[in-house]
Design a protein around this motif. Structure first.
Motif, mmCIF file in Angstrom:
data_model
loop_
_atom_site.group_PDB
_atom_site.id
_atom_site.type_symbol
_atom_site.label_atom_id
_atom_site.label_comp_id
_atom_site.label_asym_id
_atom_site.label_seq_id
_atom_site.Cartn_x
_atom_site.Cartn_y
_atom_site.Cartn_z
ATOM 1 N N PHE A 126 -10.030 22.490 11.357
ATOM 2 C CA PHE A 126 -10.524 21.267 10.733
ATOM 3 C C PHE A 126 -10.492 20.105 11.712
ATOM 4 O O PHE A 126 -9.756 20.109 12.703
ATOM 5 N N TYR A 127 -11.284 19.085 11.371
ATOM 6 C CA TYR A 127 -11.263 17.785 12.029
ATOM 7 C C TYR A 127 -10.553 16.817 11.080
ATOM 8 O O TYR A 127 -10.855 16.772 9.887
ATOM 9 N N LEU A 128 -9.658 16.004 11.611
ATOM 10 C CA LEU A 128 -8.918 15.047 10.796
ATOM 11 C C LEU A 128 -9.345 13.632 11.145
ATOM 12 O O LEU A 128 -9.282 13.217 12.307
ATOM 13 N N PHE A 129 -9.778 12.883 10.112
ATOM 14 C CA PHE A 129 -10.191 11.491 10.264
ATOM 15 C C PHE A 129 -9.309 10.614 9.371
ATOM 16 O O PHE A 129 -8.710 11.086 8.405
ATOM 17 N N GLU A 130 -9.304 9.330 9.697
ATOM 18 C CA GLU A 130 -8.488 8.389 8.927
ATOM 19 C C GLU A 130 -9.196 7.041 8.849
ATOM 20 O O GLU A 130 -9.824 6.600 9.811
ATOM 21 N N MET A 131 -9.080 6.403 7.676
ATOM 22 C CA MET A 131 -9.597 5.046 7.504
ATOM 23 C C MET A 131 -8.845 4.372 6.358
ATOM 24 O O MET A 131 -8.213 5.043 5.534
ATOM 25 N N ASP A 132 -8.912 3.037 6.325
ATOM 26 C CA ASP A 132 -8.247 2.245 5.299
ATOM 27 C C ASP A 132 -9.281 1.585 4.397
ATOM 28 O O ASP A 132 -10.380 1.236 4.834
ATOM 29 N N SER A 133 -8.888 1.409 3.137
ATOM 30 C CA SER A 133 -9.789 0.754 2.186
ATOM 31 C C SER A 133 -8.982 0.240 1.003
ATOM 32 O O SER A 133 -8.016 0.872 0.562
ATOM 33 N N SER A 134 -9.405 -0.893 0.462
ATOM 34 C CA SER A 134 -8.768 -1.441 -0.739
ATOM 35 C C SER A 134 -9.217 -0.714 -2.003
ATOM 36 O O SER A 134 -8.625 -0.900 -3.067
ATOM 37 N N ALA A 135 -10.258 0.117 -1.880
ATOM 38 C CA ALA A 135 -10.775 0.815 -3.061
ATOM 39 C C ALA A 135 -9.773 1.805 -3.632
ATOM 40 O O ALA A 135 -9.786 2.089 -4.834
ATOM 41 N N VAL A 136 -8.905 2.354 -2.791
ATOM 42 C CA VAL A 136 -7.948 3.366 -3.248
ATOM 43 C C VAL A 136 -6.604 2.769 -3.627
ATOM 44 O O VAL A 136 -5.677 3.503 -3.994
ATOM 45 N N CYS A 137 -6.469 1.456 -3.549
ATOM 46 C CA CYS A 137 -5.196 0.817 -3.888
ATOM 47 C C CYS A 137 -4.990 0.836 -5.400
ATOM 48 O O CYS A 137 -5.934 0.628 -6.165
ATOM 49 N N PRO A 138 -3.766 1.066 -5.849
ATOM 50 C CA PRO A 138 -3.504 1.045 -7.299
ATOM 51 C C PRO A 138 -3.630 -0.371 -7.829
ATOM 52 O O PRO A 138 -3.404 -1.346 -7.101
ATOM 53 N N PRO A 139 -4.005 -0.527 -9.098
ATOM 54 C CA PRO A 139 -4.116 -1.876 -9.669
ATOM 55 C C PRO A 139 -2.764 -2.557 -9.733
ATOM 56 O O PRO A 139 -1.732 -1.913 -9.948
ATOM 57 N N ILE A 140 -2.769 -3.861 -9.541
ATOM 58 C CA ILE A 140 -1.538 -4.646 -9.593
ATOM 59 C C ILE A 140 -1.185 -4.901 -11.049
ATOM 60 O O ILE A 140 -1.982 -5.478 -11.800
#
Length: 274
Positions: A165-179
């Motif tokens: 496999f190839y492993l990639f990584e990125m950040d996003s606020s879309a996956v953050c749990p609701p406050i």
């Protein structure tokens, strides 16, 4: 004046209907975008729905070593770099494309603040991994400061006999749990009550002043009603809390009259001369 108010209300209704229609079309389009990914169960569909804000976007990353330079293009449930059914593609300096993973074979795993997106069914290796198919693994982590951070290439694991496999990584606020809100039910009710009271007072004041033309204390909404309520409350308090007239002391013994006893009349007949 009444005709103007009716026209304003009609225009407001039309704007609300238009906004509602646009919102429904946008939601339907977003659901259609994530539905392109083919998953095995409904729970994975719910995971993909979280990634709707990231659809219709190409995310790129570049790597370079002594021999070759590659560019990777990733898209959520869409054709990466315009290649049909390809979720992740690889390009070299000569623009030769290699499909690493297809979104038609998708697996989605959700954690507390991350989502692991797996695209399988890529092109087969020629020499490595027992000539098995390539696979792309994209780790999307929570970062409230970024709508969609840059894509990073972590590694290409092709030295095993299978399941490379190839492993990639990125950040996003879309996956953050609701406050979660820290306000209690009582606090929320108080806020709602004070907000309604403020709207009532301000709206009533403006109506009385601008529409009715009231002046002074008459500008307060329903002034007559509230002043009457205040007077009735004062009368009730006066009736309950204040005593009326003198109160008699209860007798100490039963059967004894409470009326004052008549004193015997003093007679002075014995003082007269005989």
């Amino acid at each position: 004046m009444a005709l103007c108010l009716i026209e304003v209300m009609a225009q407001s209704t039309w704007w609300r209907l238009l906004a509602f229609f646009v919102l429904m079309v946008t939601k339907a389009q977003a659901v259609e975008n994530t539905s392109r990914c083919k998953v095995k169960n409904n729970s994975e569909k719910k995971v993909l729905s979280v990634l709707e804000p990231l659809t219709n976007q190409n995310f790129t990353a570049k790597t370079k070593d002594e021999m070759e330079e590659y560019t990777y293009v990733f898209q959520v449930c869409g054709d990466a770099d315009g290649v049909k059914d390809a979720g992740v593609v690889q390009k070299n300096k000569d623009k030769q494309l290699v499909v690493i993973g297809n979104y038609s074979l998708t697996q989605a795993i959700k954690g507390s603040d991350w989502i692991l997106l797996i695209y399988q069914g890529g092109e087969k290796y020629h020499e490595h991994c027992s000539q098995g198919a390539r696979k792309a693994v994209i780790m999307i982590s929570c970062d409230r400061t970024k709508t969609a951070g840059p894509l990073s290439v972590i590694l290409e694991d092709r030295e095993r006999k299978s399941d490379c496999f190839y492993l990639f990584e990125m950040d996003s606020s879309a996956v953050c749990p609701p406050i979660e809100s820290k306000l209690s039910t009582g606090s929320i009710l108080l806020i709602v009550c004070f907000s309604c009271l403020a709207v009532y007072l301000i709206g009533g004041f403006l109506y009385q002043r601008l529409i009715v033309g009231a002046k002074g204390v008459e500008q307060y909404p329903n002034y007559g009603f509230w002043s009457e309520i205040g007077n009735l409350s004062a009368d009730g308090c006066d009736f309950v809390c204040r005593s009326r007239g003198s109160r008699e002391e209860p007798p100490t013994y039963r059967g004894v009259s409470t009326e004052p006893l008549e004193e015997p009349e003093e007679r002075d007949d014995h003082l007269l001369p005989m």
